[in-house]
Scaffold this motif. Structure first.
Motif, PDB file in Angstrom:
ATOM      1  N   ASN C 270       0.804  -1.288  -0.047  1.00 61.68           N
ATOM      2  CA  ASN C 270      -0.097   0.132  -0.029  1.00 61.68           C
ATOM      3  C   ASN C 270       0.892   1.181   0.022  1.00 61.68           C
ATOM      4  O   ASN C 270       0.550   2.277   0.776  1.00 61.68           O
ATOM      5  CB  ASN C 270      -0.919   0.116   1.343  1.00 61.68           C
ATOM      6  N   SER C 271       1.892   1.304  -0.850  1.00 57.69           N
ATOM      7  CA  SER C 271       2.686   2.637  -0.721  1.00 57.69           C
ATOM      8  C   SER C 271       3.197   2.770  -2.258  1.00 57.69           C
ATOM      9  O   SER C 271       3.798   1.893  -2.926  1.00 57.69           O
ATOM     10  CB  SER C 271       3.999   2.084  -0.003  1.00 57.69           C
ATOM     11  N   ASP C 273       5.090   5.347  -2.497  1.00 54.47           N
ATOM     12  CA  ASP C 273       6.164   6.228  -2.287  1.00 54.47           C
ATOM     13  C   ASP C 273       7.348   5.770  -2.905  1.00 54.47           C
ATOM     14  O   ASP C 273       7.810   4.506  -2.588  1.00 54.47           O
ATOM     15  CB  ASP C 273       6.269   6.310  -0.609  1.00 54.47           C
TER      16      ASP C 273
ATOM     17  N   TYR D 174       1.406  15.491   2.446  1.00 58.13           N
ATOM     18  CA  TYR D 174       1.440  13.993   1.875  1.00 58.13           C
ATOM     19  C   TYR D 174       2.118  13.916   0.739  1.00 58.13           C
ATOM     20  O   TYR D 174       1.780  14.384  -0.332  1.00 58.13           O
ATOM     21  CB  TYR D 174       0.128  13.486   2.184  1.00 58.13           C
ATOM     22  N   ALA D 177       0.834  11.258  -2.956  1.00 64.32           N
ATOM     23  CA  ALA D 177      -0.716  11.081  -2.601  1.00 64.32           C
ATOM     24  C   ALA D 177      -1.324  11.706  -3.958  1.00 64.32           C
ATOM     25  O   ALA D 177      -1.409  12.839  -4.064  1.00 64.32           O
ATOM     26  CB  ALA D 177      -1.282  11.793  -1.261  1.00 64.32           C
ATOM     27  N   GLN D 196      -3.794   7.573  -1.150  1.00 60.51           N
ATOM     28  CA  GLN D 196      -3.865   7.288   0.519  1.00 60.51           C
ATOM     29  C   GLN D 196      -4.801   7.371   1.265  1.00 60.51           C
ATOM     30  O   GLN D 196      -4.950   7.631   2.343  1.00 60.51           O
ATOM     31  CB  GLN D 196      -2.652   8.165   0.913  1.00 60.51           C
TER      32      GLN D 196
END
Lengths: 373, 373, 373, 373
Positions: C270-271, C273, D174, D177, D196
């Motif tokens: 779930n990222s 990033d 964030y 996102a 997110q």
């Protein structure tokens, strides 16, 4: 005490590594001493053209050595790739030495004649035929001398491959080993002192490119070699820009794999300065755009510098030191270090073994003449 | 012919540049000769802590010089920033030298006593108080010696600022100028020969860090300095991780601007090798995670290496050559080159001017003793 | 107006490019739309292992597709290299899935049995034999499952090769073309709207990896795919560290050309990033040191991140949209995108042509079941 | 469920961060949602000139807003630096808008008159006086309009400082996102859905630069903004090249700290493509060499791209959505995003609080007119 070898090579560029490779193959216990990283200077910076007929116009010993060295690559490349696990990216799609005006065309036509007489292939392509083969080339040109056998490689990878192949054959490679002293006694060399201790050997080969002069000053010899700075750049083309290498006065454009295209090189004499200048790369780009206008649309990648060793008479020094027995020199390859590496390695190994045939046109016996001129 | 100067400085690291700065300020015509790029080696690689009380435990000449040098920065920084147009990033938020076990705590408490007696500030912070000030610090620690006056800088920028400020005051700086020879005659120095020609001066100062030994071997002197490799890394923290510098055995964590945090440094003696190793940075990271667990969540930036000059007795060599008049040495600062630069520059300028007060504890007169031990 | 194609592929990762390649070969007029750069996300970040038997334990449709896809590479690689002028670096020296304790050994022995029954090669190597073949592996291990047919590639180069080969076959590739809308009408797809205008086609294939869910939300479908962040790193080994790939729980070590070794990969669900964290790479390094202690001496190169698409049931979605005709999906390959690309390209081309054999175990008909679970 | 805020800002460039800063200062609970990294696009790519009088020729609302915004920086910079621990590198040494021919001179003289009438400082410098102040400028120029108040900053650092200062005041930021949906109901905004999760707020401000159109299409609005690609490059000058910024048609040269000089910028409309092209930077270099010939000797550093948002009428959109209450837009700053950030942040905070004075010349009420034209 120091470690003991059959031969110690000072310099981990392509020629040092090729010498190591040839000696290791013949069974010698070899050490390569590199003051920084393997292939970290001119060898890793080169555009990698094997321009025997492009760079060396006239027939003569260097021309013949260059053609021989070029042909040695055909069998060497697979051998090096296998031993080193390095992909060298050898391409053999020819070079186009272009003419921008009538004088250049005449000169190229003359060269074609002369090189054919020397037994090498070359032909004149008028502009239509040139564009037919390489559609991106500028229609402002008059044509090109086409040289089918002048191929190219990835220079850094090739240099690394020589080093790793040498290691696979038993050579030892020391990086960050800077030579502080040549151990000389009774007109003989006995080894070198470095930041990593002494390395003893009855044969020491200085193959330090533009830094050879500095190394040899420790033996009282001022080798007439100057550093010549060259800036290069690379771009990424979406679609193939050219198949062969395009070569002109002051600019060559070399297609590599994955769409990379290397453009070289500026020439600034007497400079160890490794900084890329805005002026240098902007003039290279302008020349490249004149040769291949579409290069303007390629993606910028990066620019870098190499410091090439130019000798006073344009010929490399390949031979024994005029005073010290066992001290050998292999330096001064200028812009042809990549091209000449196989023949240099073989010749130096022959010299070490006392095998050389009579006259070596690159020996240091010509030093007197050079210095007195 | 060669260019003529009052003083020639060999080495463009922070100490060479600080000496140039101090001499230029006093009206000397100065040249700095750097073999590669200004601040390109240890000076640019340093984490930049001004750890007078952190790095130097015991009272003594070096401790006093360090404290003095640290205090010189307060007025120097704005002067250098103004002259050089470089932002140095000086921060003065103290250091925390932490204790992980009872023995370390006792040792730190002893140090606090001793440094207070020497007139410096320091205090013991139990873990609760430490966490109160620096909430990210591991609660597994026992506490820290807090040193309010040990600040820090951006080392590369500071080194560059010294060089640029020197130039603004008239000094000339030559990059890629490698010294091939010290010109010595009649027990005096007369200049140096380099890849860019000769630089003549009656004063030559060797400030070449770990490479000083190599330079001085040209004068027959084997300066007892070894290269000590140190690896560092940096990360980017979203939110401030710490305010002050956290210092422990083998690891310091230094907060810079824009969220950057520098972690230093490994220690490997007798190595000029500039390669960052996986083992080096993985051990640094482990230590850093033990000090500040949340550093695991920061963003990786990069890693690099510096080669620091360690002298045989841990003290720098600051003084005249034992044989050659006019040849000076300023080398061996180990991990304190950044900290000691102001005092080094001032002291060397004083020595050149013959101003030095009686005993110089860092002079080369101790060489005999060192070599015989 | 918009450009008109037979098929438009949304996503220029390896699977989008493989689909383009297969369709172009079959004569379709294809466009690939990539929101950033070709192979710029997970495809370019992958370690490139073709771990059909390593990654996929159990026999079943995905296992069989993986084994088939792996074998397709043998003929595909030379074809792609020839068309694209990209060197893919395919190596076929096997993988070692190691056991660190008795439970792992038992599990591996069970796997060997089961995979052999499925017709694949695998064998157990006790630690002595493992070290015999791969002397750098830790002697703390108990042994390894050896899989001779799980090879590896350079993932970025392979992805690029698929794209360039597609272009050579007539496909058009648009970078920085972000899809803002799916053009849907009467339960059919008619093309896409992008930042570079409209692309019209009766077939649109969404192959956008972890971003497929975002693209498909424009069609009202919430595809159950989550982004899973993975961090990797690379080092340079002077001498060959391993010949084959070493694979363990949470860490694989993959030898590439020129001494490069890739270590992968962390797993964070779930990222999206893309930041590399200190914690991520320090834990990878620790695992790697446990497998091959000597990796500590290799030279640090760099670290990076890939965002992999994990589907709710671990199987990719390969089929037509449940509502809109002509809208296809090829996403959810998680850590096996490189491995599965040939079979995915072929299967999707078959589906578009209506060729598919009966049951497609990866079709979107299972969506209902997944969402209700 | 989703997180709940007073205001959610879509876009972590300089204007999104400035709005966050102003709202956080006024006590609002704010979230900034950035699809990649803070200041990762145009804001971080800008050359950082605060060219109120250079970029905006004519008096009018935008000119007045620009002059006001420029003056707000004086007090803002120290406040931001203090809160963020980022060094912004603000310089206030004026700009020189040069004339290369008589027409340009006349135009500049006219501008000077007009801007003086508007109460701003500007003066004409003939070439002698220009060279007197900036000796590196080409003597081929005719002179320059000198604007003492047009300063400059490091754009990335300033953008980061706004974000970090916002966070220090309580805002949440964030990264990675990506907004997949605007939550709209009953002609009001209620928040956004992202990768997110949901972020709920009664005020949502879209400040997404060139990507604002894409975000707003989720509300049915086709904001007339196009992406305009701009390429920049930087070099390092040994000695100061210029003190002020040199500005001409199609090229500006901006001196930064530590010798860095930024050269901007090409202009290519309708392109999200972030690739730097050889043609782009070679034309920039040529222009720069015409302005300052000595720039040829500086050291190449790097090149990069920013995608700037140009609105149909050249004015930014600052106001509420024509349909949805609570949905605000702050986009379309083109090349003046850095300059306008303080005034944008203040104005948007005023608008949110319902404070705005009568007529807002940048409101979206002009949309009808723009679209019909």
């Amino acid at each position: 005490m120091g470690k003991v070898f059959d031969a110690v090579i000072v310099g981990g560029g392509i020629n040092g590594s090729s010498i190591a490779f040839h000696l290791a193959k013949r069974g010698y216990k070899v050490a390569v001493l590199e003051k920084e990283k393997i292939a970290g200077k001119a060898s890793g910076a080169a555009a990698g053209i094997l321009g025997a007929q492009t760079e060396l116009d006239e027939d003569g010993p260097l021309f013949r050595m260059a053609c021989k060295s070029r042909s040695m690559y055909r069998s060497l490349i697979p051998e090096l790739e296998d031993l080193s696990q390095v992909h060298i990216g050898y391409q053999n799609k020819g070079m186009y030495k272009v003419a921008a005006d009538k004088d250049q065309e005449l000169e190229l036509r003359r060269l074609i004649e002369s090189q054919r007489k020397a037994g090498e292939q070359a032909e004149w392509l008028p502009i239509d035929e040139l564009i037919n083969r390489e559609p991106s080339v500028s229609s402002q040109l008059l044509g090109a001398m086409y040289i089918p056998n002048d191929g190219q490689v990835q220079a850094y990878e090739l240099s690394l491959a020589f080093a790793k192949a040498s290691r696979a054959l038993g050579a030892e490679i020391y990086e960050y080993a800077s030579v502080s002293e040549l151990i000389l006694k009774d007109e003989k060399v006995h080894g070198v002192a470095t930041s990593q201790g002494e390395f003893l050997a009855e044969s020491v080969i200085v193959a330090s490119g533009a830094w050879s002069r500095e190394v040899l000053e420790k033996s009282g010899l001022s080798l007439p070699i100057i550093p010549v700075k060259g800036e290069c750049l690379s771009v990424i083309a979406e679609k193939p820009l050219v198949q062969g290498t395009i070569f002109s006065h002051g600019c060559y454009i070399v297609p590599k794999q994955s769409g990379r295209v290397v453009v070289g090189a500026t020439v600034k004499a007497n400079s160890f300065d490794e900084k890329v200048t805005l002026g240098g790369i902007s003039s290279l780009m302008e020349k490249a755009r004149n040769l291949i206008p579409d290069i303007a649309n390629t993606e910028w990648e990066r620019a870098w510098t190499g410091i090439r060793p130019q000798s006073a008479d344009g010929q490399p020094f390949l031979g024994e030191h005029p005073v010290y027995k066992g001290l050998y020199i292999a330096a001064g390859h200028f812009r042809n270090g990549i091209l000449l590496a196989p023949a240099t390695g073989e010749l130096m190994a022959d010299i070490l073994e006392g095998k050389t045939v009579q006259a070596n046109p690159f020996s240091l016996s010509r030093l007197d003449k050079l210095v007195h001129t």
